[in-house]
Design an enzyme around this catalytic site. Structure first.
Site, PDB file in Angstrom:
ATOM      1  N   LYS A 158      25.558 -36.710  22.841  1.00  0.00           N
ATOM      2  CA  LYS A 158      26.981 -36.357  23.195  1.00  0.00           C
ATOM      3  C   LYS A 158      26.945 -35.700  24.544  1.00  0.00           C
ATOM      4  O   LYS A 158      25.984 -34.842  24.919  1.00  0.00           O
ATOM      5  CB  LYS A 158      27.426 -35.482  22.012  1.00  0.00           C
ATOM      6  CG  LYS A 158      28.972 -35.110  22.186  1.00  0.00           C
ATOM      7  CD  LYS A 158      29.337 -34.147  21.215  1.00  0.00           C
ATOM      8  CE  LYS A 158      30.828 -33.847  21.219  1.00  0.00           C
ATOM      9  NZ  LYS A 158      31.249 -32.887  20.119  1.00  0.00           N
ATOM     10  N   SER A 218      35.725 -34.136  17.904  1.00  0.00           N
ATOM     11  CA  SER A 218      35.633 -34.673  19.393  1.00  0.00           C
ATOM     12  C   SER A 218      34.384 -35.390  19.632  1.00  0.00           C
ATOM     13  O   SER A 218      34.185 -35.847  20.547  1.00  0.00           O
ATOM     14  CB  SER A 218      35.293 -33.367  19.973  1.00  0.00           C
ATOM     15  OG  SER A 218      34.039 -32.685  19.773  1.00  0.00           O
ATOM     16  N   SER A 251      34.107 -31.569  14.013  1.00  0.00           N
ATOM     17  CA  SER A 251      33.946 -32.687  15.090  1.00  0.00           C
ATOM     18  C   SER A 251      32.654 -33.487  14.671  1.00  0.00           C
ATOM     19  O   SER A 251      32.599 -34.521  15.653  1.00  0.00           O
ATOM     20  CB  SER A 251      33.812 -32.044  16.588  1.00  0.00           C
ATOM     21  OG  SER A 251      34.931 -31.591  16.954  1.00  0.00           O
TER      22      SER A 251
END
Length: 495
Positions: free
Chosen positions: A78, A158, A182
């Protein structure tokens, strides 16, 4: 072996050990899949040179018989994790051009375990969002579709890029972070497994901060076994992170017996929300029956302060964000606005932050600054902290009564279309976190397991919440649920 990118971590690890394939072949399969999947906008910084170099080194380690379980396995990282020499932007314009000179502890742990980094994954800007629509790179798009409808859907947020990449077999697994859901919400939206470990289990050092008392890294994988393998590699005590727990990291995979006879699973009555879709209600009831059939004892429990969790979260998280994001000022690194004649330092800060931060980040920074301001600190921030303590006490009380894990829905709906929520009141989007934020406020481990599909064929997840530091036990309960649910659906390829 064909379709190597479709393997999970455990299968690929076993194939590497047997000599049926090599890390270089696995990595090449994933790099080809990534290049063919630009329509998903999941990978935003590709690192094929690093990937091939690490894959070759991993093959040498495997040959030499010195190979930990993640050795040679290609994964995505990420964009919130700092990776040395590779852009690490947290999907924000304000960090444009930032290439850290250091590696986050989690990505370093994975590299030390021989994992192969394929590149950086899309996300909501500074991890603020539930649909991956606040990214400077544009939206990440789910590989799933509703029946024959071409509407692009959100992979959740997210960690939307991580979820899309794993679900579309672009990588074997990916890192995510979870501040209010998330990891678990995008995992539920895309039919994969995601675990947020106990706060302090994974180091936060080198992960771009959103809300420091809530953020926690975790794996997003194709199965519960894969989550156990990757979580163990990610965890460690880290003196560089004052909140990192100095506890030994267990062998999480060894805990996966699937035997939950005699375990007590709690069903919280407060999670029955008004207007909850019938399909979510039915899936939850089915999950309850699956756990019962596997030998667990099911009890109804009460978590009375649940209804205050979202308001408390949306005071605490923005407050911490406004403090953490004060460092992005255009002075040392990242984006700096062009200044006019006569502009001073204040104008430089104002223009840089106005240009560098997107609308959602600006909204949350303003909310956070407001709740921390002199006249409102006690009315909002202090009160939210007290509520948080009550929410944690609710869980402590339930676990003290002998409950081993708590079963809830992971999300209040299946994935929705991109743009369907953003034009509405932002609170509608915030309601997506209703089942997940309590876990962050209490610092507990939580896992989302794919358990069914809705009438349009979209995945739905169930969440299990565990006792602090007992991720092994939680993963074993999730393993039993996964086996009972038998979820095997995959998105039909359109990209």
């Amino acid at each position: 072996m064909s379709d190597l990118n479709k393997l999970g971590l455990a299968e690929a690890r076993d194939a590497l050990r047997k000599g049926d394939t090599t890390s270089v072949e696995l990595t090449e399969a994933c790099l080809s899949a990534i290049d063919a999947a630009d329509a998903l906008n999941a990978f935003v910084h590709k690192t094929p040179e690093i990937a091939m170099e690490r894959a070759k080194a991993a093959d040498e380690r495997i040959k030499a018989g010195d190979a930990p379980s993640m050795c040679g396995l290609p994964i995505g990282i990420k964009d919130l994790f700092c990776t040395k020499g590779v852009p690490s932007q947290a999907a924000s314009r304000i960090l444009e051009g930032f290439k850290p000179e250091y590696e986050s502890t989690v990505s370093q742990n994975l590299a030390d375990a021989g994992a192969v980094m394929l590149g950086k994954l899309n996300m909501d800007e500074f991890a603020m969002g539930s649909s991956n629509e606040t990214s400077v790179y544009g939206n990440a798009i789910s590989p799933w579709r509703r029946g024959n409808d071409d509407t692009p859907l959100t992979p959740g947020g997210s960690s939307g890029g991580s979820a899309a990449a794993v679900a579309a077999d672009l990588c074997l697994a990916a890192t995510g972070t979870d501040t209010g859901g998330s990891i678990r919400q995008p995992a539920a939206f895309t039919g994969i497994t995601g675990i947020k470990p106990t706060y302090g289990r994974c180091s936060r050092w080198g992960i771009v901060a959103f809300a420091s008392s809530l953020d926690q890294a975790g794996p997003m994988t194709k199965s519960v076994r894969d989550a156990a393998i990757m979580l163990e590699a990610m965890c460690s005590h880290d003196p560089k992170d004052s909140t990192s727990a100095d506890l030994p990291v267990p062998d999480f995979e060894a805990a996966l017996t699937g035997d939950i006879k005699g375990k007590t699973i709690g069903i919280p009555r407060e999670y029955r929300m008004d207007g909850m879709p019938d399909e979510i209600e039915a899936l939850w009831a089915e999950g309850r029956k699956m756990m019962e059939d596997a030998g667990a004892k099911i009890v109804d429990i009460s978590l009375p302060h649940t209804k205050y969790a979202l308001p408390a979260y949306y005071v605490i998280a923005p407050a911490e964000a406004s403090s953490n994001l004060a460092r992005y000022d255009g002075v040392r690194y990242g984006h700096r606005a062009k200044l006019s004649q006569g502009d001073g330092i204040t104008e430089m800060y104002e223009k840089t932050r106005a240009e560098g931060f997107g609308a959602e980040v600006q909204r949350r920074v303003m909310v956070g600054t407001y709740v921390l301001s002199a006249g409102f600190y006690d009315a909002y921030y202090n009160r939210a902290r007290k509520v948080r303590a009550l929410i944690k006490k609710d869980f402590d009380d339930v676990f003290a009564q002998g409950v081993d894990a708590i079963l809830t829905p992971a999300t209040p709906s299946a994935s929705f279309g991109l743009g369907e929520m953003t034009d509405a009141d932002p609170v509608q989007m915030y309601l997506n976190d209703v089942f997940t934020v309590t876990v962050n406020l209490a610092g507990l481990p939580g896992v989302s397991v794919p358990a069914g599909v809705d009438k349009q064929g979209l995945p739905l997840g169930l969440q299990l919440i565990g006792r602090p530091w007992e991720e092994g036990d939680l993963l074993n309960s999730a393993f039993a649920l996964e086996r009972a649910a038998g979820f095997v659906a995959k998105p039909a390829k359109w990209w």
